[in-house]
Design an enzyme around this catalytic site. Structure first.
Site, PDB file in Angstrom:
ATOM      1  N   ASP A 292    -109.904 -67.245   4.719  1.00 20.59           N
ATOM      2  CA  ASP A 292    -109.236 -66.673   3.556  1.00 20.59           C
ATOM      3  C   ASP A 292    -108.471 -65.415   3.988  1.00 20.59           C
ATOM      4  OD1 ASP A 292    -109.735 -66.837   0.283  1.00 20.59           O
ATOM      5  OD2 ASP A 292    -109.271 -64.819   0.969  1.00 20.59           O
TER       6      ASP A 292
ATOM      7  N   HIS B  19    -116.898 -63.380  -1.635  1.00 24.38           N
ATOM      8  CA  HIS B  19    -117.056 -61.943  -1.855  1.00 24.38           C
ATOM      9  C   HIS B  19    -118.401 -61.604  -2.495  1.00 24.38           C
ATOM     10  CE1 HIS B  19    -113.026 -61.063  -0.611  1.00 24.38           C
ATOM     11  NE2 HIS B  19    -112.470 -61.763  -1.583  1.00 24.38           N
TER      12      HIS B  19
ATOM     13  N   HIS C 236    -108.487 -62.641   2.569  1.00 18.97           N
ATOM     14  CA  HIS C 236    -109.349 -61.490   2.332  1.00 18.97           C
ATOM     15  C   HIS C 236    -110.687 -61.679   3.037  1.00 18.97           C
ATOM     16  CE1 HIS C 236    -106.590 -61.879  -1.159  1.00 18.97           C
ATOM     17  NE2 HIS C 236    -106.449 -60.573  -0.963  1.00 18.97           N
TER      18      HIS C 236
ATOM     19  N   ASP D 199    -104.762 -68.479   0.747  1.00 22.13           N
ATOM     20  CA  ASP D 199    -103.905 -67.372   0.344  1.00 22.13           C
ATOM     21  C   ASP D 199    -103.234 -66.713   1.554  1.00 22.13           C
ATOM     22  OD1 ASP D 199    -106.442 -66.580   1.080  1.00 22.13           O
ATOM     23  OD2 ASP D 199    -106.776 -65.260  -0.620  1.00 22.13           O
TER      24      ASP D 199
END
Length: 347
Positions: A199, A163, A201, A288
């Site tokens: 991931d 991120h 996200h 995740d």
């Protein structure tokens, strides 16, 4: 497989983060990496390697000098404001949103922290710079190992990185390890490098870093940003711009998507990866996507991660796996190491 392990990762230990309107204990915690390390030892998979330190100049290939200076000095500035700050983490509280200026760095510490951040869920602690910098060392070392002939390498480090942008932190991330690994391989002679982010996200930082470039193909399989963090990037129509048009692929999936839907997206990604002609692959390895993850809403089971590793092995590319998200700590080690084992045993 070589595992470049960040022995200093626990120096970044956030006390609290803001989550759904409440101040809660951090989901991103040292036990995450500890779980993976323990599972590697239990299976006897690979060899643990301590990274060699890399110069700040290597980080400046991805991150701006102004931002790196802030990260290096932020904690001492935080303490200088009030000695009592030693007992609390620093969290941003103000941001330069649309119509406000980004080019002038404020003198005020709180304002500068907001300039370099994207959320209030990523605490900056006494050991953040040390942990993040050593993680970056791991990433660059892993990339170099591939260029020296290793088939696979694993970066076991935290805080995660995907991120983080050129000049901002957020989503628990401070330095973008996947981007640093890819850039090092290019600087070391590779013509083209692919990054696959799996991931839950979207890897907004990685996308933004390479969005106008054709030497790095970025592909991300993730939750639809209309419903999930990071919300403001990761849509399917984001294809890249300028020279980078066509070299960015987002495969967003709805909350609750089945393993079947997820693997269909993986196959789409692998087909595009195969046509790109990369010299090496970087995998932002977030797990995740697991059905039991407290922050996510996909349905993968532990056995599915063996299949992921095997499928990536059949791309037949030197591959660096970079540890990213995954917050179901009890199952985390099994899920991560399943990917690595699937990769190692497939061919």
């Amino acid at each position: 497989m070589l595992t470049f392990y960040n022995e200093l990762h626990a120096q970044h230990r956030g006390r609290h983060e803001f989550f759904r309107g409440a101040l809660v204990p951090c989901f991103e915690k040292p036990e995450r990496a500890d779980s993976v390390l323990a599972e590697l030892g239990r299976r006897g998979l690979g060899r643990i390697v301590t990274p060699q330190g890399v110069p700040l100049m290597s980080l400046e290939r991805i991150h701006t000098p102004r931002y790196l200076h802030f990260l290096r000095t932020a904690w001492s500035e935080w303490i200088a404001l009030d000695p009592a700050n030693a007992g609390r983490d620093a969290l941003p509280s103000v941001w330069p949103v649309r119509s406000l200026r980004h080019d002038i760095e404020p003198d005020n510490f709180t304002a500068r922290m907001g300039l370099y951040s994207m959320d209030s869920g990523t605490p900056l602690t006494a050991g953040t710079w040390t942990a993040a910098k050593t993680g970056a060392d791991c990433a660059v070392n892993a990339a170099h190992a591939l260029r020296l002939g290793e088939r696979g390498a694993f970066v076991l480090s935290r805080p995660p990185g995907h991120h983080a942008g050129k000049d901002f932190f957020g989503g628990y991330c401070f330095l973008n390890n996947a981007a640093l690994a890819a850039q090092h391989m290019l600087d070391d002679g590779a013509r083209k490098v692919a990054i696959l982010d799996i991931d839950y996200h979207h890897g907004n930082g990685t996308q933004s870093i390479f969005y106008d470039r054709s030497d790095v193909l970025f592909i991300s399989i993730h939750a639809d940003p209309r419903s999930d963090y990071p919300f403001y990037l990761g849509h399917a129509d984001e294809r890249g711009e300028g020279a980078g048009h066509g070299f960015n692929m987002n495969l967003p999936l709805a909350q609750g998507s089945s393993a079947h839907a997820w693997f269909a997206a993986l196959e789409t990604a692998c087909i595009r990866l195969g046509s790109f002609g990369a010299d090496a692959l970087v995998v932002s390895l977030g797990v995740d996507t697991f059905a039991g993850d407290p922050l996510s809403h996909f349905a993968l089971q532990s056995a599915d991660y063996l299949k992921i590793g095997a499928r990536l092995a059949y791309l037949n590319l030197p591959t660096a796996f970079i540890f990213e998200g995954g917050y179901a700590v009890k199952e985390l080690g099994v899920n991560v190491v399943n990917v690595l084992e699937g990769f190692e045993t497939a061919l």
